[in-house]
Structure formats: structure tokens, C-alpha cells
Motif scaffolding. Structure first.
Motif, short mmCIF file in Angstrom:
data_model
loop_
_atom_site.label_atom_id
_atom_site.label_comp_id
_atom_site.label_asym_id
_atom_site.label_seq_id
_atom_site.Cartn_x
_atom_site.Cartn_y
_atom_site.Cartn_z
N ALA A 46 0.76 -1.17 0.02
CA ALA A 46 -0.20 -0.05 -0.03
C ALA A 46 0.84 1.03 -0.01
CB ALA A 46 -0.88 0.07 1.29
N HIS A 47 0.12 2.41 -0.80
CA HIS A 47 1.13 3.58 -0.53
C HIS A 47 0.13 4.51 -0.87
CE1 HIS A 47 3.53 6.67 -2.72
NE2 HIS A 47 4.55 6.14 -2.12
N LEU A 48 0.20 5.59 -0.24
CA LEU A 48 -0.50 6.78 0.04
C LEU A 48 0.10 8.10 0.55
CD1 LEU A 48 -3.48 8.02 0.37
CD2 LEU A 48 -3.29 7.39 2.83
N ASP A 49 -0.07 9.24 -0.40
CA ASP A 49 0.56 10.34 -0.22
C ASP A 49 -0.45 11.61 -0.64
OD1 ASP A 49 1.06 10.50 -2.95
OD2 ASP A 49 3.04 10.40 -2.62
N GLN A 50 -0.05 12.85 -1.06
CA GLN A 50 -1.06 13.66 -1.41
C GLN A 50 -1.43 13.64 -2.87
OE1 GLN A 50 1.96 14.22 0.19
NE2 GLN A 50 2.29 16.16 1.31
N THR A 51 -0.60 12.88 -3.57
CA THR A 51 -0.91 12.58 -5.09
C THR A 51 -1.73 11.31 -5.59
OG1 THR A 51 1.26 11.16 -5.61
CG2 THR A 51 1.45 13.54 -5.39
N HIS A 52 -1.70 10.49 -4.58
CA HIS A 52 -2.57 9.16 -5.07
C HIS A 52 -2.61 8.30 -3.68
CE1 HIS A 52 -0.16 5.42 -5.71
NE2 HIS A 52 0.66 6.23 -5.15
N GLY A 53 -3.38 7.15 -3.85
CA GLY A 53 -3.49 6.07 -2.94
C GLY A 53 -3.58 4.77 -3.64
N PHE A 54 -2.97 3.98 -3.03
CA PHE A 54 -2.97 2.33 -3.66
C PHE A 54 -2.89 1.26 -2.80
CE2 PHE A 54 -0.62 -1.43 -4.87
CZ PHE A 54 -1.39 -1.94 -5.84
N PHE A 55 -3.62 0.19 -3.03
CA PHE A 55 -3.42 -0.85 -1.88
C PHE A 55 -4.08 -2.01 -2.45
CE2 PHE A 55 -7.83 0.96 -0.73
CZ PHE A 55 -8.51 -0.33 -0.87
N GLN A 57 -10.51 10.14 -7.94
CA GLN A 57 -11.54 9.12 -8.38
C GLN A 57 -10.82 7.79 -7.84
OE1 GLN A 57 -11.20 10.25 -12.63
NE2 GLN A 57 -13.27 9.92 -12.64
N VAL A 58 -11.52 6.70 -8.19
CA VAL A 58 -11.05 5.28 -7.52
C VAL A 58 -11.08 4.27 -8.66
CG1 VAL A 58 -11.78 3.30 -6.33
CG2 VAL A 58 -11.94 5.72 -5.17
N ALA A 59 -10.13 3.48 -9.02
CA ALA A 59 -10.07 2.46 -9.81
C ALA A 59 -10.08 1.24 -9.31
CB ALA A 59 -9.08 2.89 -11.03
N THR A 60 -11.00 0.38 -9.77
CA THR A 60 -10.55 -1.04 -9.12
C THR A 60 -11.84 -1.95 -9.99
OG1 THR A 60 -10.86 -2.47 -7.19
CG2 THR A 60 -12.52 -0.65 -7.24
N THR A 61 -11.65 -3.23 -9.91
CA THR A 61 -12.62 -4.08 -10.50
C THR A 61 -13.32 -4.79 -9.57
OG1 THR A 61 -10.75 -5.95 -10.62
CG2 THR A 61 -11.20 -4.70 -12.58
N ASP A 103 -21.03 6.06 -9.07
CA ASP A 103 -20.67 5.72 -10.55
C ASP A 103 -19.45 5.24 -10.78
OD1 ASP A 103 -23.35 7.04 -10.95
OD2 ASP A 103 -22.48 8.92 -10.85
N ASP A 104 -19.16 4.94 -12.15
CA ASP A 104 -17.95 4.12 -12.40
C ASP A 104 -16.83 5.28 -11.84
OD1 ASP A 104 -18.79 1.90 -13.47
OD2 ASP A 104 -18.37 2.53 -15.54
N PHE A 105 -15.66 4.78 -11.39
CA PHE A 105 -14.54 5.43 -10.97
C PHE A 105 -15.10 6.57 -9.71
CE2 PHE A 105 -13.91 4.21 -15.25
CZ PHE A 105 -12.62 3.41 -15.12
N ALA A 106 -15.79 6.33 -9.19
CA ALA A 106 -16.26 7.07 -7.80
C ALA A 106 -16.08 6.62 -6.63
CB ALA A 106 -17.71 7.65 -8.10
N PHE A 107 -16.13 7.08 -5.54
CA PHE A 107 -15.94 6.51 -4.32
C PHE A 107 -17.19 5.85 -4.12
CE2 PHE A 107 -12.29 9.42 -4.23
CZ PHE A 107 -11.33 8.61 -3.52
N GLY A 108 -17.38 4.83 -3.35
CA GLY A 108 -18.59 4.35 -3.10
C GLY A 108 -18.46 2.69 -2.39
N VAL A 149 -6.67 -1.71 -5.66
CA VAL A 149 -7.38 -0.35 -5.73
C VAL A 149 -6.34 0.85 -5.86
CG1 VAL A 149 -8.76 1.46 -4.64
CG2 VAL A 149 -9.36 -1.05 -4.22
N GLU A 150 -6.82 1.81 -6.72
CA GLU A 150 -6.23 3.00 -7.24
C GLU A 150 -6.77 4.17 -6.92
OE1 GLU A 150 -2.88 5.56 -7.98
OE2 GLU A 150 -2.57 3.42 -8.00
N MET A 151 -6.38 5.19 -6.30
CA MET A 151 -7.24 6.41 -6.20
C MET A 151 -6.24 7.76 -6.42
SD MET A 151 -7.73 6.50 -2.16
CE MET A 151 -8.36 4.80 -1.96
N GLY A 152 -6.79 8.65 -6.92
CA GLY A 152 -6.07 9.73 -7.24
C GLY A 152 -6.55 10.57 -8.55
N THR A 153 -5.83 11.55 -9.06
CA THR A 153 -6.18 12.12 -10.32
C THR A 153 -5.44 11.29 -11.37
OG1 THR A 153 -4.55 13.77 -9.88
CG2 THR A 153 -6.59 14.54 -9.17
N PHE A 154 -6.03 10.45 -12.06
CA PHE A 154 -5.32 9.51 -13.02
C PHE A 154 -6.09 9.96 -14.29
CE2 PHE A 154 -8.23 6.78 -10.52
CZ PHE A 154 -9.17 6.76 -11.50
#
Length: 585
Positions: free
Chosen positions: A98-107, A138-142, A149-154, A169-174
Motif C-alpha cells: 500500500a502507498h498513500l500521499d497527497q498525489t494518490h493512494g494504492f492498496f 477518483q477510484v479505479a478497481t475491478t 458511479d464508475d470511478f467514484a468512491f462508493g 485499488v488505485e485512487m487519485g487524479t489519474f
């Protein structure tokens, strides 16, 4: 139902916060976190990143937590509902944790979601919440979506814990792109600064994905697929999942225009995507019996990794070629580099493929400066063994059967039925295709010897040429002029000299007395520099050269014998266009 809520609570401090609810827990309820994750065979002890674990009952009364070991906890209670809350320190910039900072989050779920002992097979839900004061992420995951909605938190759901942790899960401004391959939606997410020409990337990935789906047969084993890539200054790596892959790449590896040629950098990224995508079948669904189900609290040993990483390593380059992304010569250059990586390590004469697979946990994933002398990679030599199997099958059946047929049989008889392969399953199916017993071919898995590939390649119009390396950066392929004088050590320029990274046993560097971590400062009383191997070519007529180096703060010296450079670099050259078409036509 087991439900989670995860929030990027403090990106600056790299902290996710997780809260979870367990309905109808056992009176002695155990919780655990995986020690490793599928596809990366090393104990990583994800639990070390848990901070401030607390528990309460349905009316918010605190409950006692007993820690049983490094990754297990026990709660004794008569509560009808258990609530747990904890933070995860997320500062590993990799595809594994997992990685998180002001630019993005991933886990990966395996590093953030505690499992409930005895309820792993129950449905799981997770709500992913945005960080405070950041509105454009936004959020990207399968993960299958329940709400949003797609790519929204939820909110998202999983059939069980195994599915929950197999959708990163990837989150940020991608940057987002999408395409269809054989009727299946594919999304591409690029996180980080880049100048990628997305239409070109989508076009090339479409071709690769359609080639692979066609190989195994439609329908694809997923309803949607996601490529998520963290773009870095320098980065490389990937990890497969059941409907997605997490990747790292360097900025210069992405295409800049629609018509730019596929150079070595972009080719590297495409083959990485091809590799992880092929895993959607080969290891995510066709898998060793030992992995059904995964036992994630301790090592799971199998001698079969050569088949799952090696065969995939053969096909990643091959499918990049078959899809028309690279030409025949470019493909042979990639294959030449695989040969070279194997031939440059004397460990190939010490360790077999089955041993390499079995000992991945302690040897391949924990390599030191002596790795080249002691081990062989089940990726690279496994890829060469896959080539050996493919060419042998094509030759004996006059092209009627190929390794593709073996992969389809594995998919039909094992992958589609969720049956794990035994240690001899590949041999049994290969024998069936060959029309005879294949024990002699599969005996190579247990040998620490070079495969007889030069003769096979010659029958398919390809000459295997062994030459000396032309420089410290020569990876193989091409027809470069090799150096005459050998050194036998890997090094990097550093300050007042060159830092030795590794030394090949029996090489001139070994005979001179050099070891890894030594700082070589001079040869023949002249300062050593980045072009050290080229410098040695000036001494072809001498018997030796005096070296001086520091080991720690002690000055040492030794005589480097002048010897002919080892022929450990491979170039594959087309010798007969008609014959090669029987393989690459």
C-alpha cells in the motif's frame, strides 16, 4: 456479512484508516492478516504496518484484544456484533502492498483488510471513502460495485475474502482510457506525470489482449479488465490479479504519438502488460494444486513455478510479436536477451528449474550478491524451457501441434474447472500432444544444465550466436563486436572509482581478489571509471594488470589476469526465412 470502511485519513502521514463490522462472531473470534500475497512469493509480514488496533461491541463498549503472534489476534466476547478499527501505514511504493500521499493512494486488500477466521467464505463489503479536503480524486478497481458511479468512491462487494483481496485499488487524479477486446471492456489508468499518447497505447493493448483471448478461446474469464499503472521517473514491475494488474513503468516507456516506432523502452512496457495479462489464465485460474486455496499465513511450496512464470515469460514477448506490435527481428532480440540473462549466471549450472521454483521464497526473492553464482531464474530459464517444448512439439508433429495446444488443454481441464495441477500434469498433457512419453524432455526440469536449444533453433531457421559482451550495458541481441579482454564483474560508477556489484566465480575479477561492495579505484595506477571494461582492452598483450581497491576503509591490491572475455552474450539471427515461418509465420 463482514463489512469494511477504508479512508485515506492522512495522506501526508501515509495513513489509511480501516473500520470493520463482523456480525454473529464466534465467542472466541480470531482475526488474521496475510503474510504474503499471490504472485509474489516472499513473506512480507503486512501486519507490521497495523497501528492502534481497537475493538468494541454493538453498543461501543471496548473489548480486550489478545495478540497471538505477528499476524493473529483473538477477541473473547458474547457480543452479537464486533467492531474493529485500526490504521495502516502505507509508504511502500510497489505493486505489492500500500502507498498513500497527497498525489494518490494504492492498496492491495491483503495488506489492509483483516480476515475473520472461519468466515473467510462469507460475503464481504467495503466502502471506500475519499480523503478529507481532496475533492477531485477518483477510484479505479475491478471490485464489483454496489453503489456509486464508475470511478467514484462508493461501496463494493466480494463473494469471499479471497475475492476481496484480489482486486487492488488505485485512487487519485489519474488519466483514464478504455477499449474493447473480444467484446470485453478494458480500462487503462495512468497515475503520475506523463506525456502518454493514450490512443496509441489503447490501440496496441487492444491487439495484445485480443491475441491472448483468441489463444485460449472466448469468452474471456472476466467481464471487465483493468490495467493500472503508476508512472515514475524510473520504475518497472507488475503483479497479476483475477481481473486487473498493478504496474509500474518509467515515463520514457510510454508512447508519445500514434505513429512513433515501438522502441526498446515502449516495447518493455508492452511486454510487461502482456506478461501480467497472460497470467489471467496462467496462474490466476490454471494454478498448482498447492494454491487451491491459497494459504497466506506461511510459505506455500511448489516445484511448478517454472510453468507459471516461465511459460508466461515465453508468451509475453511472443504475444507482443503475434499481435503485430513488434517485428520478427525485434522479437528475436527480446529472446536473445532472455538467453543472455540465463547464460551470464553460472548458477544455471548449480540449480535446476524445479529447485528454483521450490526455493523461490528464500533464494529467488531474497537474492544477494552471489545469486548469479548460485541460482537460476525460473522466469528466464523457464521461458527457455517453454521455447524448447514449443519447438520440439512443432518439429515432431510437423507443425500440427504447438505449445498453444498445451495451454488450451490446461485451460479446459484445469483452469475452467478450478482444479489445481499436479507436479506431472504438464508432462502428461504434453505427452498426449506429442503422441509418446515425454519423460526425456521433462527431465530437463531437474537438471542444472543448458538446454539443447541451438540445434532446435537451427531447424527453424535461426542461428544462435554466442559472443562476448560489448560493454557493461550490453543485454544481448544484435551483432555488436564483443570485447576481447574479460573482467567478470558487474559494477557501477561511483565517486573516485567503480563499485563492484557482483563477481562471477572463476572470472578474472574473482582471481584478482575482488568482492561485491569493493570500491575499485585504480588499474595500472590509473583511476578506474565508468568505461573500465573498455579501458582493459588496452592491455591485451600483457599477462596481468595491478588493481587497487578499498574494502571498507582498507586499501587492497591484486593482479587481474588478462584473459579472453567469456562468450556469454547471445544473438539470434535469421538464417532461413522459410524455416522460421514454421515457428513465427
Amino acid at each position: 456479512m463482514i463489512s469494511y470502511q477504508i479512508t485515506a485519513v492522512d495522506p501526508v502521514a501515509h495513513l489509511f484508516e480501516v473500520s470493520m463490522r463482523v456480525d454473529a462472531p464466534a465467542k472466541q473470534q480470531e482475526f488474521w492478516l496475510p503474510a504474503w500475497l499471490p504472485g509474489s512469493y516472499m513473506i512480507r509480514d503486512f501486519a507490521k504496518n497495523i497501528i492502534g488496533l481497537r475493538a468494541s461491541d454493538e453498543i461501543n463498549r471496548p473489548l480486550q484484544i489478545q495478540q497471538l503472534d505477528k499476524q493473529r489476534w483473538l477477541i473473547e466476547s458474547d457480543a452479537d456484533v464486533l467492531h474493529l478499527r485500526y490504521k495502516i501505514y502505507a509508504w511502500d511504493l510497489s505493486v505489492r502492498t500500500a502507498h498513500l500521499d497527497q498525489t494518490h493512494g494504492f492498496f492491495n486488500g491483503s495488506s489492509v483488510f483483516l480476515a475473520v477466521r472461519g468466515q473467510e467464505h462469507h460475503p464481504h463489503e467495503v466502502e471506500i471513502l475519499p480523503p478529507n479536503n481532496i475533492s477531485d480524486w477518483q477510484v479505479a478497481t475491478t471490485l464489483p460495485r454496489i453503489k456509486g458511479d464508475d470511478f467514484a468512491f462508493g461501496r463494493f462487494r466480494a463473494a469471499d475474502y479471497d475475492e476481496l483481496i484480489d482486486h487492488p485499488v488505485e485512487m487519485g487524479t489519474f488519466t483514464l482510457g478504455s477499449f474493447e477486446a473480444c467484446g470485453v471492456r478494458h480500462d487503462v489508468v495512468l497515475t503520475g506525470r506523463h506525456h502518454c499518447h493514450m490512443p496509441r497505447l489503447l490501440k496496441d493493448l487492444t491487439a495484445i489482449c485480443e491475441s491472448q483471448i483468441t489463444l485460449f478461446g472466448t469468452p474471456a474469464p472476466f467481464e471487465r479488465y483493468l490495467f493500472m499503472t503508476q508512472v515514475l521517473k524510473n520504475g518497472f514491475g507488475g503483479l497479476e490479479h483475477r481481473a486487473s494488474t498493478a504496474l509500474h513503468c518509467a515515463r520514457n516507456e510510454l508512447p508519445k504519438s500514434m505513429d512513433a516506432p515501438v522502441d526498446k523502452d515502449y516495447r518493455s512496457y508492452l511486454t510487461l502488460c502482456s506478461h501480467e495479462y497472460f497470467h489471467s489464465w496462467n496462474v490466476k485460474r490454471i494454478k498448482p494444486k498447492a494454491f487451491i486455496p491459497y494459504q497466506l499465513e506461511s510459505e506455500t511450496y511448489t516445484p511448478q513455478l517454472w510453468a507459471y512464470e516461465g511459460i508466461t515469460s515465453y508468451y509475453d514477448d511472443l504475444m507482443t510479436y503475434r499481435s503485430g506490435r513488434v517485428d520478427k527481428q525485434s522479437y528475436l532480440e527480446l529472446l536473445s536477451q532472455t538467453f543472455t540473462r540465463v547464460y551470464r549466471g553460472t548458477g544455471r549450472l548449480q540449480q535446476s528449474l524445479s529447485d528454483s521454483s521450490f526455493n523461490a521464497w528464500t533464494k529467488f526473492y531474497k537474492q544477494d550478491e552471489n545469486a548469479g553464482n548460485a541460482i537460476v531464474s525460473y522466469y528466464t530459464k523457464g521461458g527457455l524451457f517453454a521455447l524448447y517444448l514449443d519447438l520440439t512439439l512443432r518439429l515432431e508433429t510437423n507443425g500440427e501441434k504447438t505449445l498453444d495446444d498445451l495451454m488450451r488443454l490446461l485451460w479446459q481441464r484445469f483452469g475452467q474447472k478450478a482444479i489445481g495441477t499436479d507436479d506431472d500434469s504438464h508432462q502428461q498433457l504434453y505427452s498426449e500432444l506429442l503422441g509418446r512419453d515425454a519423460s526425456a524432455e521433462f527431465a530437463w526440469i531437474d537438471k542444472a544444465e543448458d538446454l539443447p536449444l541451438a540445434q532446435l533453433l537451427a531447424k527453424f531457421g535461426v542461428e544462435l550466436k554466442l559472443r562476448a559482451s560489448s560493454s557493461n550495458s550490453d543485454q544481448g541481441g544484435g551483432e555488436a563486436e564483443g570485447l576481447n579482454v574479460g573482467f567478470g564483474a558487474k559494477y557501477k560508477a561511483e565517486g573516485m572509482g567503480i563499485r563492484i556489484v557482483s563477481v562471477a566465480n572463476g572470472s578474472p575479477a574473482h582471481k584478482a581478489g575482488l568482492s561485491a561492495k569493493d570500491l575499485l579505484i585504480a588499474a595500472d595506477n590509473l583511476q578506474a571509471g565508468a568505461q573500465f571494461e573498455q579501458f582493459l582492452q588496452l592491455y591485451q598483450e600483457q599477462k596481468s594488470v595491478t588493481l587497487h581497491w578499498f574494502r571498507d576503509d582498507v586499501l587492497m591490491s591484486g593482479e587481474l589476469p588478462i584473459e579472453v572475455a567469456a562468450k556469454d552474450t547471445v544473438s539470434l539471427l535469421i538464417s532461413d526465412e522459410e524455416k522460421i515461418n514454421a515457428w513465427l509465420g
